[in-house]
Design a protein around this motif. Sequence first.
Motif, PDB file in Angstrom:
ATOM      1  N   ASP A 266      14.612  -8.469  26.655  1.00  0.00           N
ATOM      2  CA  ASP A 266      15.900  -8.941  26.145  1.00  0.00           C
ATOM      3  C   ASP A 266      17.087  -8.188  26.736  1.00  0.00           C
ATOM      4  O   ASP A 266      18.198  -8.272  26.231  1.00  0.00           O
ATOM      5  CB  ASP A 266      15.906  -8.828  24.617  1.00  0.00           C
ATOM      6  N   GLU A 267      16.833  -7.454  27.795  1.00  0.00           N
ATOM      7  CA  GLU A 267      17.870  -6.662  28.461  1.00  0.00           C
ATOM      8  C   GLU A 267      18.895  -7.581  29.138  1.00  0.00           C
ATOM      9  O   GLU A 267      18.562  -8.662  29.606  1.00  0.00           O
ATOM     10  CB  GLU A 267      17.210  -5.771  29.514  1.00  0.00           C
ATOM     11  N   ASP A 268      20.132  -7.133  29.186  1.00  0.00           N
ATOM     12  CA  ASP A 268      21.193  -7.839  29.916  1.00  0.00           C
ATOM     13  C   ASP A 268      21.212  -7.267  31.335  1.00  0.00           C
ATOM     14  O   ASP A 268      21.821  -6.226  31.590  1.00  0.00           O
ATOM     15  CB  ASP A 268      22.540  -7.626  29.223  1.00  0.00           C
ATOM     16  N   TYR A 269      20.527  -7.926  32.243  1.00  0.00           N
ATOM     17  CA  TYR A 269      20.372  -7.383  33.593  1.00  0.00           C
ATOM     18  C   TYR A 269      21.651  -7.462  34.417  1.00  0.00           C
ATOM     19  O   TYR A 269      21.857  -6.626  35.293  1.00  0.00           O
ATOM     20  CB  TYR A 269      19.173  -8.013  34.307  1.00  0.00           C
ATOM     21  N   ALA A 270      22.518  -8.401  34.119  1.00  0.00           N
ATOM     22  CA  ALA A 270      23.821  -8.427  34.803  1.00  0.00           C
ATOM     23  C   ALA A 270      24.593  -7.153  34.457  1.00  0.00           C
ATOM     24  O   ALA A 270      25.199  -6.522  35.326  1.00  0.00           O
ATOM     25  CB  ALA A 270      24.609  -9.676  34.422  1.00  0.00           C
ATOM     26  N   ALA A 271      24.537  -6.752  33.194  1.00  0.00           N
ATOM     27  CA  ALA A 271      25.210  -5.516  32.778  1.00  0.00           C
ATOM     28  C   ALA A 271      24.538  -4.302  33.408  1.00  0.00           C
ATOM     29  O   ALA A 271      25.225  -3.357  33.825  1.00  0.00           O
ATOM     30  CB  ALA A 271      25.200  -5.396  31.256  1.00  0.00           C
ATOM     31  N   SER A 272      23.209  -4.302  33.497  1.00  0.00           N
ATOM     32  CA  SER A 272      22.500  -3.184  34.123  1.00  0.00           C
ATOM     33  C   SER A 272      22.880  -3.038  35.590  1.00  0.00           C
ATOM     34  O   SER A 272      23.103  -1.932  36.075  1.00  0.00           O
ATOM     35  CB  SER A 272      20.983  -3.381  34.013  1.00  0.00           C
ATOM     36  N   VAL A 273      22.963  -4.157  36.290  1.00  0.00           N
ATOM     37  CA  VAL A 273      23.336  -4.118  37.709  1.00  0.00           C
ATOM     38  C   VAL A 273      24.746  -3.576  37.859  1.00  0.00           C
ATOM     39  O   VAL A 273      25.032  -2.785  38.765  1.00  0.00           O
ATOM     40  CB  VAL A 273      23.195  -5.517  38.355  1.00  0.00           C
ATOM     41  N   ALA A 274      25.641  -3.958  36.948  1.00  0.00           N
ATOM     42  CA  ALA A 274      27.042  -3.532  37.037  1.00  0.00           C
ATOM     43  C   ALA A 274      27.236  -2.067  36.645  1.00  0.00           C
ATOM     44  O   ALA A 274      28.024  -1.360  37.270  1.00  0.00           O
ATOM     45  CB  ALA A 274      27.911  -4.424  36.150  1.00  0.00           C
TER      46      ALA A 274
ATOM     47  N   PRO B  43      19.268 -12.795  37.338  1.00  0.00           N
ATOM     48  CA  PRO B  43      18.330 -13.781  36.776  1.00  0.00           C
ATOM     49  C   PRO B  43      16.884 -13.537  37.210  1.00  0.00           C
ATOM     50  O   PRO B  43      15.958 -13.720  36.400  1.00  0.00           O
ATOM     51  CB  PRO B  43      18.858 -15.121  37.316  1.00  0.00           C
ATOM     52  N   SER B  44      16.673 -13.115  38.442  1.00  0.00           N
ATOM     53  CA  SER B  44      15.312 -12.806  38.893  1.00  0.00           C
ATOM     54  C   SER B  44      14.756 -11.607  38.143  1.00  0.00           C
ATOM     55  O   SER B  44      13.572 -11.591  37.770  1.00  0.00           O
ATOM     56  CB  SER B  44      15.298 -12.528  40.400  1.00  0.00           C
ATOM     57  N   MET B  45      15.584 -10.607  37.905  1.00  0.00           N
ATOM     58  CA  MET B  45      15.147  -9.434  37.155  1.00  0.00           C
ATOM     59  C   MET B  45      14.735  -9.846  35.747  1.00  0.00           C
ATOM     60  O   MET B  45      13.709  -9.386  35.226  1.00  0.00           O
ATOM     61  CB  MET B  45      16.255  -8.378  37.143  1.00  0.00           C
TER      62      MET B  45
ATOM     63  N   VAL C 267      12.803 -11.747  44.883  1.00  0.00           N
ATOM     64  CA  VAL C 267      12.661 -10.486  44.167  1.00  0.00           C
ATOM     65  C   VAL C 267      11.320 -10.487  43.437  1.00  0.00           C
ATOM     66  O   VAL C 267      11.017 -11.421  42.683  1.00  0.00           O
ATOM     67  CB  VAL C 267      13.830 -10.280  43.185  1.00  0.00           C
ATOM     68  N   VAL C 268      10.512  -9.446  43.690  1.00  0.00           N
ATOM     69  CA  VAL C 268       9.174  -9.362  43.094  1.00  0.00           C
ATOM     70  C   VAL C 268       9.030  -8.165  42.152  1.00  0.00           C
ATOM     71  O   VAL C 268       7.995  -8.018  41.499  1.00  0.00           O
ATOM     72  CB  VAL C 268       8.073  -9.335  44.171  1.00  0.00           C
TER      73      VAL C 268
ATOM     74  N   GLN D  49      10.306 -10.974  31.837  1.00  0.00           N
ATOM     75  CA  GLN D  49       9.580 -11.875  30.942  1.00  0.00           C
ATOM     76  C   GLN D  49       8.102 -11.921  31.316  1.00  0.00           C
ATOM     77  O   GLN D  49       7.222 -11.806  30.465  1.00  0.00           O
ATOM     78  CB  GLN D  49      10.165 -13.297  30.998  1.00  0.00           C
ATOM     79  N   ASP D  50       7.837 -12.109  32.602  1.00  0.00           N
ATOM     80  CA  ASP D  50       6.451 -12.238  33.070  1.00  0.00           C
ATOM     81  C   ASP D  50       5.683 -10.927  32.949  1.00  0.00           C
ATOM     82  O   ASP D  50       4.510 -10.921  32.556  1.00  0.00           O
ATOM     83  CB  ASP D  50       6.425 -12.708  34.523  1.00  0.00           C
ATOM     84  N   ALA D  51       6.325  -9.825  33.305  1.00  0.00           N
ATOM     85  CA  ALA D  51       5.640  -8.528  33.320  1.00  0.00           C
ATOM     86  C   ALA D  51       5.340  -8.004  31.916  1.00  0.00           C
ATOM     87  O   ALA D  51       4.302  -7.376  31.695  1.00  0.00           O
ATOM     88  CB  ALA D  51       6.473  -7.510  34.095  1.00  0.00           C
ATOM     89  N   TYR D  52       6.244  -8.248  30.978  1.00  0.00           N
ATOM     90  CA  TYR D  52       6.082  -7.679  29.643  1.00  0.00           C
ATOM     91  C   TYR D  52       5.442  -8.629  28.636  1.00  0.00           C
ATOM     92  O   TYR D  52       5.035  -8.202  27.554  1.00  0.00           O
ATOM     93  CB  TYR D  52       7.430  -7.186  29.104  1.00  0.00           C
TER      94      TYR D  52
END
Length: 152
Positions: A39-47, A13-15, A60-61, A20-23
């Motif tokens: 719109d990336e699924d960051y849970a999937a990316s982490v996994a 969720p932090s990612m 997380v920054v 959102q903020d950066a882009y």
Amino acid sequence: MPDLRRATAVDAPSMHRIAQDAYAPYVERMGGLRPRPMDEDYAASVAADEAWVADEDGSVVGFVVLVDDGDRMLLSNVAVLPSHHGLGVGRALLTLAEERARARGFARIHLYTHVTMVENQRLYERIGYAETHRTDEAGFARVFYEKTLTAG
């Protein structure tokens, strides 16, 4: 400087929030299109991928997502909270990406960015990435970069 550590599912969720903020500033430049990382699924990316976060006192920054891509590593995404721009967080994440690519046995790392993200392009060129080509994919005008990694 924040600590760099492997991302966990708790960080997803932090990612997403950081993306959102950066882009967000680029949406207008891109004619209303949302950059893919928003719109990336960051849970999937982490996994599935190699994701790292920059952690400052438990918050997380920034983050980077790396993907094995055949004979080279894809730097899929790097993002830093706007409040932390200019503090070296992004540069530390890019350095980590190159270190991880070398550690995984890759001699090259590559990435792409939108043509309107000129600040990113200048940074990539300054740190040794070379533009390889440009394409238009699904309405996104992209600039592709690659860097040959030296040992150690």
